[in-house]
Design a protein around this motif. Structure first.
Motif, short mmCIF file in Angstrom:
data_model
loop_
_atom_site.label_atom_id
_atom_site.label_comp_id
_atom_site.label_asym_id
_atom_site.label_seq_id
_atom_site.Cartn_x
_atom_site.Cartn_y
_atom_site.Cartn_z
N ILE A 438 -15.18 -26.67 -13.52
CA ILE A 438 -14.02 -27.54 -14.20
C ILE A 438 -13.71 -28.05 -13.57
CG2 ILE A 438 -12.32 -27.59 -16.05
CD1 ILE A 438 -15.29 -27.49 -17.36
N ALA A 439 -13.62 -30.12 -13.57
CA ALA A 439 -13.41 -30.70 -12.73
C ALA A 439 -12.04 -30.86 -13.76
CB ALA A 439 -13.66 -31.78 -11.83
N PHE A 440 -10.53 -31.30 -13.38
CA PHE A 440 -9.73 -31.43 -14.19
C PHE A 440 -8.66 -31.95 -14.00
CE2 PHE A 440 -4.52 -31.00 -14.57
CZ PHE A 440 -4.52 -30.93 -16.04
N LYS A 441 -8.11 -33.07 -14.61
CA LYS A 441 -7.75 -35.17 -14.29
C LYS A 441 -6.88 -35.22 -15.42
CE LYS A 441 -7.99 -39.80 -12.87
NZ LYS A 441 -9.10 -40.39 -12.51
N LEU A 442 -5.36 -34.99 -14.46
CA LEU A 442 -3.95 -35.73 -15.75
C LEU A 442 -3.50 -36.82 -15.55
CD1 LEU A 442 -2.18 -34.09 -18.27
CD2 LEU A 442 -0.69 -33.48 -16.22
N ILE A 443 -3.10 -37.23 -16.37
CA ILE A 443 -3.29 -38.66 -16.04
C ILE A 443 -1.51 -38.83 -17.72
CG2 ILE A 443 -3.94 -41.54 -16.66
CD1 ILE A 443 -6.19 -40.08 -16.68
N THR A 459 -17.57 -27.75 -21.30
CA THR A 459 -16.62 -27.39 -22.16
C THR A 459 -16.33 -26.75 -23.43
OG1 THR A 459 -16.11 -29.76 -23.28
CG2 THR A 459 -15.11 -29.84 -20.78
N SER A 460 -17.53 -26.67 -24.11
CA SER A 460 -17.86 -26.28 -25.26
C SER A 460 -17.73 -24.45 -25.24
CB SER A 460 -19.25 -26.15 -25.64
OG SER A 460 -20.30 -26.24 -24.75
N LEU A 461 -17.56 -23.91 -24.30
CA LEU A 461 -17.63 -22.42 -24.44
C LEU A 461 -15.54 -22.51 -24.02
CD1 LEU A 461 -20.83 -21.52 -23.22
CD2 LEU A 461 -19.91 -21.58 -25.05
N LEU A 462 -14.94 -23.24 -23.63
CA LEU A 462 -13.79 -23.08 -23.25
C LEU A 462 -12.45 -22.95 -24.21
CD1 LEU A 462 -13.25 -26.01 -20.42
CD2 LEU A 462 -13.95 -23.66 -20.08
N ASP A 463 -11.85 -21.85 -23.89
CA ASP A 463 -10.40 -21.19 -24.07
C ASP A 463 -9.61 -22.44 -23.83
OD1 ASP A 463 -9.02 -20.91 -26.30
OD2 ASP A 463 -8.25 -18.42 -24.48
N ILE A 464 -8.90 -24.19 -24.64
CA ILE A 464 -7.96 -24.48 -24.01
C ILE A 464 -6.57 -24.18 -24.78
CG2 ILE A 464 -6.68 -26.40 -23.77
CD1 ILE A 464 -10.55 -27.66 -23.75
N GLU A 465 -5.39 -24.08 -24.32
CA GLU A 465 -4.17 -23.77 -24.60
C GLU A 465 -3.42 -24.93 -23.90
OE1 GLU A 465 -2.31 -19.86 -25.92
OE2 GLU A 465 -1.05 -20.66 -23.68
N ARG A 501 -3.56 -24.66 -19.93
CA ARG A 501 -4.40 -22.96 -19.37
C ARG A 501 -6.00 -23.16 -20.31
NH1 ARG A 501 -5.30 -18.47 -22.04
NH2 ARG A 501 -6.20 -16.63 -20.42
N VAL A 502 -6.49 -23.14 -19.12
CA VAL A 502 -8.13 -23.07 -19.55
C VAL A 502 -8.85 -22.04 -19.05
CG1 VAL A 502 -10.45 -24.60 -19.42
CG2 VAL A 502 -8.01 -25.95 -19.25
N LYS A 507 -11.11 -15.49 -18.58
CA LYS A 507 -10.98 -15.35 -17.48
C LYS A 507 -10.34 -17.00 -16.78
CE LYS A 507 -12.92 -15.92 -13.29
NZ LYS A 507 -13.97 -16.01 -11.79
N THR A 508 -9.36 -17.24 -16.39
CA THR A 508 -8.13 -18.11 -16.50
C THR A 508 -9.20 -19.23 -14.96
OG1 THR A 508 -6.23 -17.31 -17.06
CG2 THR A 508 -6.34 -19.14 -15.87
N VAL A 509 -9.26 -20.89 -15.85
CA VAL A 509 -9.91 -21.10 -14.84
C VAL A 509 -8.83 -22.53 -14.48
CG1 VAL A 509 -12.08 -20.53 -15.49
CG2 VAL A 509 -11.17 -22.29 -16.44
#
Length: 738
Positions: A438-443, A459-465, A501-502, A507-509
């Motif tokens: 998972i690549a992440f970018k915050l703008i 991303t469909s199987l991700l748990d995003i908080e 948090r993803v 498992k935290t990625v």
């Protein structure tokens, strides 16, 4: 439509303009280098600029009978400028002059000698001029290369478009040239091609009409902006537009036309354009909509200011851009409603020469194809595929596709299709990405945080908080073929915290925390950072819109190689550029120093060039430096202890001259700088001379106002920078006798 009274006023102005027969203001040329209301940093151009072929000394004429209303002389801005009050009550303004006519030049010199200053602002009680009289000569004083800046103002000193008085003088048969269209989502629930970020689309010309070179999908509230320029016959200068119109489904919803300029509103120029791209990429897009806080008088709009709402039907638009002579260019296009929910690849698995893809697609499909890269990289159709599972839902369908890959080593797969309503989609899966990657970018997008996670099929199987100030929130989400996007507006506090948090299969990625501050419109704020060593102060008039920023403190800044004292940490701001309505007050705590307060200021590091002065007033009792700024950037407190660099260019030491017509000096200061003609003192034999300073060329000229006798003379030059550091140069020269 709004502003009927203002439209009537403009019509009356036009009628008056046509009734006048003003003389063209100069013998230099009939060509323009700049047009009325072009963009300038921080203000609109209030004139036309007339080409002088990069030379000085062309005659400048009174365009009508009148009187000299005002003369100003300054090293900055307009340089040498003359204001005429014409017999019809209007004003004509001529700027960047080399000199005035002989009588005016003599009077100006008398005032300068009396005041012991180069800078003057003189309003004669009575000084009549006749139409066609030479009042001055073109030059390049003040800002810019040689040209004549020429304004016409009404009796209330509002600038008028001078071309209304000279329609037949300038030749222009060339239509404006258009380059790009910008589509701007206007709130957190809006999106263009699956993102809340603006989308820039190049324009291409087909059969005389500009069109978009790609399909646009949008939802919600959006605005359009256009980039391009105008040209005229025989010259290569680029001009601003005169008139912009936006039609939606054949109804005019926005029009801007540049006939008059109210100087009290000229600083709003940066909200008439999409400012972030001007600041970041030097691309100037003119908005084809008007925000509520925009008070400029150029517009005629529908009640919502020219905003477009994309719902369930395509939006057809037409943009007409004109120059003053009605040469026009037209853009036609359509904006399709975005798929809701958007198509998505849920997963893709490859087993030798077989591929299994599960995807969410539109419910009603007209066509569906699978593509893979062929020879040379061009996309080719997969030779065989079948749908092995299909589940219809109210708004879409979920399908499982089995395909045979050829060649087996295919690293990418694309699903393309067309829905029954003609909308197209394209989904890309890149097998080079691990299923767990998972690549992440915050703008920081000005008033939102925008988090992007890619590739979207992972991303469909991700748990995003997402937590804002410790509270779980549910951001607006967008999805396209490149990323999953989360749009996160701030809360209400001055200083806030964002946590993201993803996890995948518990498992935290990804786990990141951002501390930031917020400036709000219509709110006075005092934000203290880093134990009060940096303070930000605003009023309710500081910002037009919500602005997020973060700051970083760098304590490792050391004394520079030229031994300039550094008196604070370096503070580096991170923000998405927005125009400020008023300056923000920035207070920096400094180290204790015995240096005089005048030497202290705020600076910005400019790569290898060292420091650039940005302003500031020191309070040594409080150990602070304070400045007002219409922006945020890296700053550090320092003291300027280095004197200016001065060189006498003419005359040479011990020169023997028949006469001395002028003294020429090179002077510059790379730190606190030189800001006034009062920084210069030039004497011959203790007799003061008027210093004519050109900051752009770093030159000072001074002409003796008396005849020098034969014999030895001493020239003394003193130059003082803002910080009070002084450089002195002197030499002896001789005037030969008859």
């Amino acid at each position: 439509m709004k502003n009927f009274g203002k439209i009537l006023l403009v019509l009356l102005i036009w009628h008056g303009a046509k009734a006048q027969n003003y003389l063209w203001p100069t013998s230099a040329s009939d060509y323009l280098t700049s047009s009325f209301c072009e963009y300038r940093p921080g203000h609109y151009h209030s004139a036309i600029d007339i080409k002088t072929w990069n030379q000085e000394g062309y005659a400048v004429y009174a365009v009508e009978d009148g009187t000299v209303y005002r003369i100003r002389v300054s090293p900055h801005g307009y340089g040498k400028v003359i204001y005429l009050k014409l017999k019809d009550g209007r004003f004509a303004v001529y700027a960047h002059l080399q000199r005035f006519n002989r009588k005016l030049e003599e009077k100006v010199r008398q005032i300068q000698l009396k005041n012991r200053r180069y800078t003057i602002d003189w309003r004669p009680k009575r000084w009549p001029v006749k139409k066609g009289e030479i009042i001055a000569y073109t030059g390049q004083t003040g800002t810019g290369v040689p040209h004549l800046h020429f304004e016409i103002r009404d009796a209330q000193h509002r600038a008028l478009n001078p071309l209304h008085f000279y329609r037949m003088r300038v030749k222009d048969q060339i239509a404006p040239r258009l380059q790009e269209l910008l589509i701007i989502p206007l709130n957190k629930n809006s999106a263009v091609n699956g993102s809340v970020l603006p989308k820039s689309i190049p324009l291409k010309k087909e059969n005389g009409i500009y069109v978009l070179n790609e399909t646009v999908y949008a939802r919600g509230k959006i605005g359009l902006a256009i980039r391009g320029y105008d040209r005229a016959n025989d010259v290569y200068n680029k001009y601003g537009f005169y008139r912009e119109q936006l039609y939606i489904n054949d109804s005019l919803i926005f029009e801007a036309k540049y006939d008059t300029l109210d100087f009290s509103k000229t600083s709003q120029i940066n909200i008439g354009i999409y400012y972030p791209l001007k600041a970041l990429q030097n691309k100037r897009f003119l908005k084809l909509f008007k925000e509520l806080y925009n008070q400029l008088d150029f517009y005629r709009t529908a009640p919502d200011g020219g905003v477009i709402y994309v719902k369930e039907q395509p939006v057809h638009f037409k943009i007409i851009i004109k120059d003053f002579w009605d040469n026009q260019s037209v853009v036609r296009g359509r904006i399709l409603p975005a798929f809701n929910p958007p198509p998505q690849i849920l997963y893709a698995r490859r087993l030798k020469d077989q591929l299994f893809v599960k995807a969410l697609l539109p419910r009603n499909l007209r066509t569906l194809d699978l593509l893979h890269p062929g020879a040379g990289g061009a996309w080719q159709k997969v030779r065989y595929y079948e749908i092995v599972q299909q589940e219809f839902r109210p708004q879409n369908q979920q399908i499982l596709i089995k395909a045979l890959l050829n060649p087996v080593q295919t690293k990418k797969i694309k699903i393309v299709g067309v829905a029954s309503d003609g909308r197209r989609f394209a989904l890309l899966n890149d097998f080079a990405h691990s299923a767990d990657t998972i690549a992440f970018k915050l703008i920081n997008y000005g008033k939102y945080w925008v988090a992007q996670l890619s590739p979207p099929q992972n991303t469909s199987l991700l748990d995003i908080e997402t937590r804002l100030n410790g509270v779980v929130i549910h951001p607006v989400s967008n999805l396209n073929d490149r990323f999953l996007e989360l749009v996160i507006p701030p809360g209400e506090g001055d200083k806030q915290t964002l946590q993201l948090r993803v996890a995948k299969f518990q498992k935290t990625v990804l786990d990141t925390t951002i501390h930031f501050a917020v400036l709000f419109p219509e709110k006075s704020q005092h934000i203290a950072l880093f134990n009060d060593s940096l303070q930000i102060e605003t009023t309710g008039q500081t910002v037009y819109d919500t602005l997020l920023f973060s700051a970083r403190k760098n304590d490792s800044v050391l004394t520079l190689k030229d031994s300039l004292p550094i008196l604070s940490a370096e503070y580096d701001f991170s923000w998405y550029p927005q125009p400020f309505r008023k300056g923000v007050r920035i207070v920096v705590k400094t180290d204790s120093t015995p240096l005089p307060a005048r030497t202290l200021g705020l600076y910005r590091f400019v790569s290898e060039k060292g420091l650039r002065y940005v302003g500031g007033q020191s309070d040594t009792a409080k150990q602070t430096v304070v400045m007002r700024s219409k922006g945020l950037g890296s700053i550090v407190a320092a003291a300027d202890t280095v004197p200016p660099v001065v060189e006498i260019l003419f005359p040479a030491p011990n020169a023997r001259l028949k006469a001395l017509k002028f003294v020429k000096i090179s002077a510059f200061d790379s730190l606190s700088g030189l800001d006034s003609d009062l920084n210069f003192r030039i004497f011959i034999d203790d007799q003061w001379m008027i210093p004519e300073w050109d900051p752009e060329r770093k030159l000072v000229l001074a002409t003796p106002h008396w005849k020098l006798k034969a014999g030895q003379h001493r020239l003394l030059v003193e130059v003082q920078d803002r910080a009070g550091n002084v450089s002195k140069q002197s030499l002896v020269f001789f005037i030969k006798g008859n």
